[in-house]
Enzyme design. Structure first.
Site, PDB file in Angstrom:
ATOM      1  CG  HIS A 463      78.468 -67.040 -47.654  1.00 47.00           C
ATOM      2  ND1 HIS A 463      78.719 -68.385 -47.506  1.00 47.00           N
ATOM      3  CD2 HIS A 463      79.476 -66.565 -48.450  1.00 47.00           C
ATOM      4  CE1 HIS A 463      79.823 -68.710 -48.164  1.00 47.00           C
ATOM      5  NE2 HIS A 463      80.302 -67.609 -48.749  1.00 47.00           N
ATOM      6  CD  GLU A 464      79.722 -63.125 -50.098  1.00 48.39           C
ATOM      7  OE1 GLU A 464      80.896 -62.801 -49.808  1.00 48.39           O
ATOM      8  OE2 GLU A 464      79.456 -64.111 -50.803  1.00 48.39           O
ATOM      9  CG  HIS A 467      83.801 -64.440 -47.003  1.00 49.05           C
ATOM     10  ND1 HIS A 467      84.752 -65.413 -46.813  1.00 49.05           N
ATOM     11  CD2 HIS A 467      82.956 -64.918 -47.976  1.00 49.05           C
ATOM     12  CE1 HIS A 467      84.502 -66.437 -47.614  1.00 49.05           C
ATOM     13  NE2 HIS A 467      83.428 -66.161 -48.330  1.00 49.05           N
ATOM     14  CG  HIS A 470      88.424 -64.705 -41.982  1.00 44.13           C
ATOM     15  ND1 HIS A 470      88.554 -65.750 -42.870  1.00 44.13           N
ATOM     16  CD2 HIS A 470      89.430 -64.876 -41.083  1.00 44.13           C
ATOM     17  CE1 HIS A 470      89.571 -66.511 -42.516  1.00 44.13           C
ATOM     18  NE2 HIS A 470      90.120 -66.001 -41.440  1.00 44.13           N
TER      19      HIS A 470
END
Length: 673
Positions: A463-464, A467, A470
């Protein structure tokens, strides 16, 4: 010499952490603020007529040194805190709030921006420049640039007080987490798997104890609640965990939460909005509180029904163990783990050796390599703020793309949870600037052998890293719209989407290898793991949605004088199952009260999940989770685009349409497949 104010000759412009002293931060911020104020004054007082270059682009450059110093400071303040750094946080909060208020209250500066906005169609701006002008103008208006008279000073005072309170809230939670621990005797530790005992011994060593302890670190307390047969100890640990920020005394956050909610409402009303939620959601995809509540209730109803069915089964197991009941919150994880082992033949203790931290890091890199052709090279001699920190250079086809900083282990002085940050963001206004991206987690560190993750931990890591991608793949001119600077209910799309690749069988086959034997996870075990992906989803969904609905209730309408009473009223009206609590009770709800980031916005994880379920379905429809054409479209339309366009336009360009809630409910196992 103040290392923060000198040129950084470190690899890739990393902060020179090995040369920075705690006494350097304050003077560096003061100098950077002085420079930034001078830059703003020069823009506002420019005798030339306003142009995009001398006003909007100049604003982008005005606080370059301040951003650089604060990028480094926020990294250490969140992940390697100490008394000196906490004092600095308290000192910086009102200073930075005052600086921000000075900018938006600068009438000469806003007049230049407003003039450009009125003439926008005649300026010959590119699409990205028009977007930055729009966001800059909107940001000033929403911050109070049109206020007059006493309202101007009152807005400054409100924002300054909110900044101070948010810092205090965070530090109070950290203090409660740091101070509490529960020693375990040999008898207390009976029934705990080796991996839990190893983590407890490591925690005991860090606390200066002679044996194992349970702390309030999620990576330790959750497995303790899953495996300890001692109901009395589970209750003691659980009640300490949920009481963070509500223990009375100097670290109690209840009055702080009430004051923050009142100030947020006042801020919104000064700007002409009916509620803080109305103000906050104006710039989000959801647009209005009613749409948020509608989504959450569409999910709440089937989730609560599933949770109630599960609770009946677990209570039966509790009674079979000789306890009269009822099922309590400190019982749920213990009996749910036993039920999972029985129904899915999944034993966490047998599963965990297949999720070595290093192998999961490799897996996250390998997926990024296949999707986006990224390569990762660890830099052994890079400066770092703690010995646990690791640093990688990220390249594509030989071109430097980013510097990635990973800080994975729980320790004293690190706030709980997991997050992604950027010490430096991507831009190319004055030449190519590539980002320095951080992922911070709180996994249990093994003192002997590889550190092992739970399945949930591995998902957090992916999940991290979503990010982080991105940020790494951002490709815009202006820093103000780069990377994760997007609508709050869009920012979780890349992170939650990336989690799906952990479930791809070939990823597990390649990287879920046993810590002792090196053998890949057996196919039948992998299939059982994936088949259980929606196990206990009623519980997980209820605890999250309850938190999101309470957050919205706090901010949609008059601020409650007693947030704890309002929280209780909302949960009662929902029919909250007895044995499930909110994921984040108000006194430690850092998402909402550590700052304004997720205030009236905790729903955004679920809003983004509607999109991530639909987005990954595009790869499923292609029959290839690594389809090159789709991956290129994902990068082009979402990951590289930052906030250069409205989020719904970006998503529609990738998928062809906006999704409904059906894919989310199906993905969570809350409707028939």
């Amino acid at each position: 010499m103040n290392a923060l104010l000198s040129d950084w000759t470190t690899p890739f412009g990393l902060p020179p952490f090995d040369a920075i002293r705690d006494e350097d931060w304050g003077p560096a911020v003061d100098v950077a603020l002085e420079e930034a104020r001078a830059g703003i004054a020069a823009i506002a007082g420019d005798p030339e007529a306003p142009t995009f270059a001398n006003t909007i682009a100049a604003l982008e450059r005005a606080d370059e040194r301040l951003g650089r110093v604060l990028g480094a400071f926020h990294a250490v303040a969140g992940a390697a805190s100490n008394d000196a750094r906490q004092a600095l946080e308290r000192d910086f909060a009102p200073k930075l709030s005052a600086y921000s208020s000075e900018i938006t209250a600068n009438t000469a500066l806003f007049a230049r921006i407003d003039d450009l906005w009125e003439r926008r169609d005649s300026l010959g701006l590119s699409r990205e420049e028009m977007r930055v002008l729009y966001l800059t103008h909107r940001g000033f208006v929403r911050s109070g640039a049109r206020l007059e008279g006493e309202a101007v000073q009152r807005m400054k005072d409100v924002k300054a007080r909110l900044a101070v309170l948010g810092t205090q809230f965070t530090q109070n939670v950290l203090a409660d987490e740091r101070e509490w621990f529960m020693p375990l005797s040999e008898a207390d530790a009976e029934g705990l798997p080796d991996f839990v005992l190893q983590a407890a011994r490591a925690a005991g060593e860090s606390k200066g104890q002679g044996g194992p302890v349970v702390t309030l670190s999620r990576s330790l307390i959750v497995p303790f609640l899953q495996f300890s047969p001692r109901r009395d100890l589970r209750r003691k640990a659980y009640e300490a965990w949920v009481a963070r920020g509500a223990n009375g005394g100097a670290t109690d956050n209840r009055a702080i939460a009430a004051e923050m909610l009142a100030l947020r409402e006042e801020r919104a009303r000064l700007l002409g909005f009916g509620s803080f939620a109305d103000w906050k959601l104006e710039t989000e995809m959801a647009r209005e509180p009613a749409r948020v509540k509608d989504l959450l209730m569409q999910v709440w109803t089937p989730a609560r029904a599933a949770a109630e069915r599960d609770a009946a089964v677990l209570e039966g197991m509790l009674r079979a163990d000789g306890h009269p009941g009822p099922l309590e919150p400190w019982d749920w994880r213990y009996y749910s783990e036993k039920r999972r082992a029985a129904e899915h033949d999944l034993d966490e203790a047998a599963l965990k050796p297949f999720f070595q931290l290093d192998r999961m890091i490799e897996a996250s890199f390998a997926v990024a390599s296949r999707l986006f052709r990224l390569e990762f090279r660890e830099i052994e001699d890079a400066p770092r703020y703690h010995p646990d920190v690791r640093v990688w250079e990220v390249t594509r086809d030989g071109r430097h793309m980013a510097t990635f900083v990973g800080d994975f282990f729980a320790r004293d002085g690190k706030r709980s949870g997991a997050w992604c940050g950027a010490m430096r963001s991507q831009s190319r206004l004055d030449g190519e600037v590539r980002p320095i991206v951080t992922n911070v987690c709180n996994f249990a560190k093994s003192e002997a052998g590889p550190s092992l993750l739970s399945w949930d931990d591995a998902r957090t890591l992916f999940h991290e890293f979503g990010h982080a991608l991105h940020q790494m793949l951002s490709d815009v001119t202006f820093e103000s719209i780069s990377g994760t600077r997007v609508a709050r209910d869009f920012v979780e799309l890349p992170s939650q989407l990336y989690e799906h690749w952990l479930e791809v069988p070939e990823v597990l086959e390649d990287f879920a290898t046993h810590a002792e034997t090196g053998e890949p996870m057996p196919r039948d075990l992998r299939e059982r793991l994936l088949a259980a992906a929606t196990y206990d989803m009623g519980f997980q969904t209820v605890e999250y949605v309850a938190s999101a609905l309470v957050d919205m209730a706090f901010h949609d309408g008059p601020a409650p004088a007693d947030p704890m009473q309002r929280q209780a009223e909302v949960l009662e009206s929902l029919g909250m199952p007895r044995a499930i609590r909110m994921r984040h009770a108000t006194p430690h709800f850092a998402h909402v009260f550590s700052g304004d980031g997720y205030s009236a916005g905790y729903y955004s994880y679920m809003w983004s999940e509607v999109m991530d379920a639909d987005a990954f379905a595009a790869f499923v429809e292609k029959g290839d989770p690594f389809d090159a054409e789709l991956a290129a479209s994902l990068e082009r339309n979402i990951l590289s685009a930052g906030g250069s366009e409205e989020a719904d336009a970006l998503y529609t360009r990738f998928r062809g349409r906006m999704p409904g809630v059906e894919a989310l409910l199906k993905g969570r196992g809350l409707v028939a497949a």
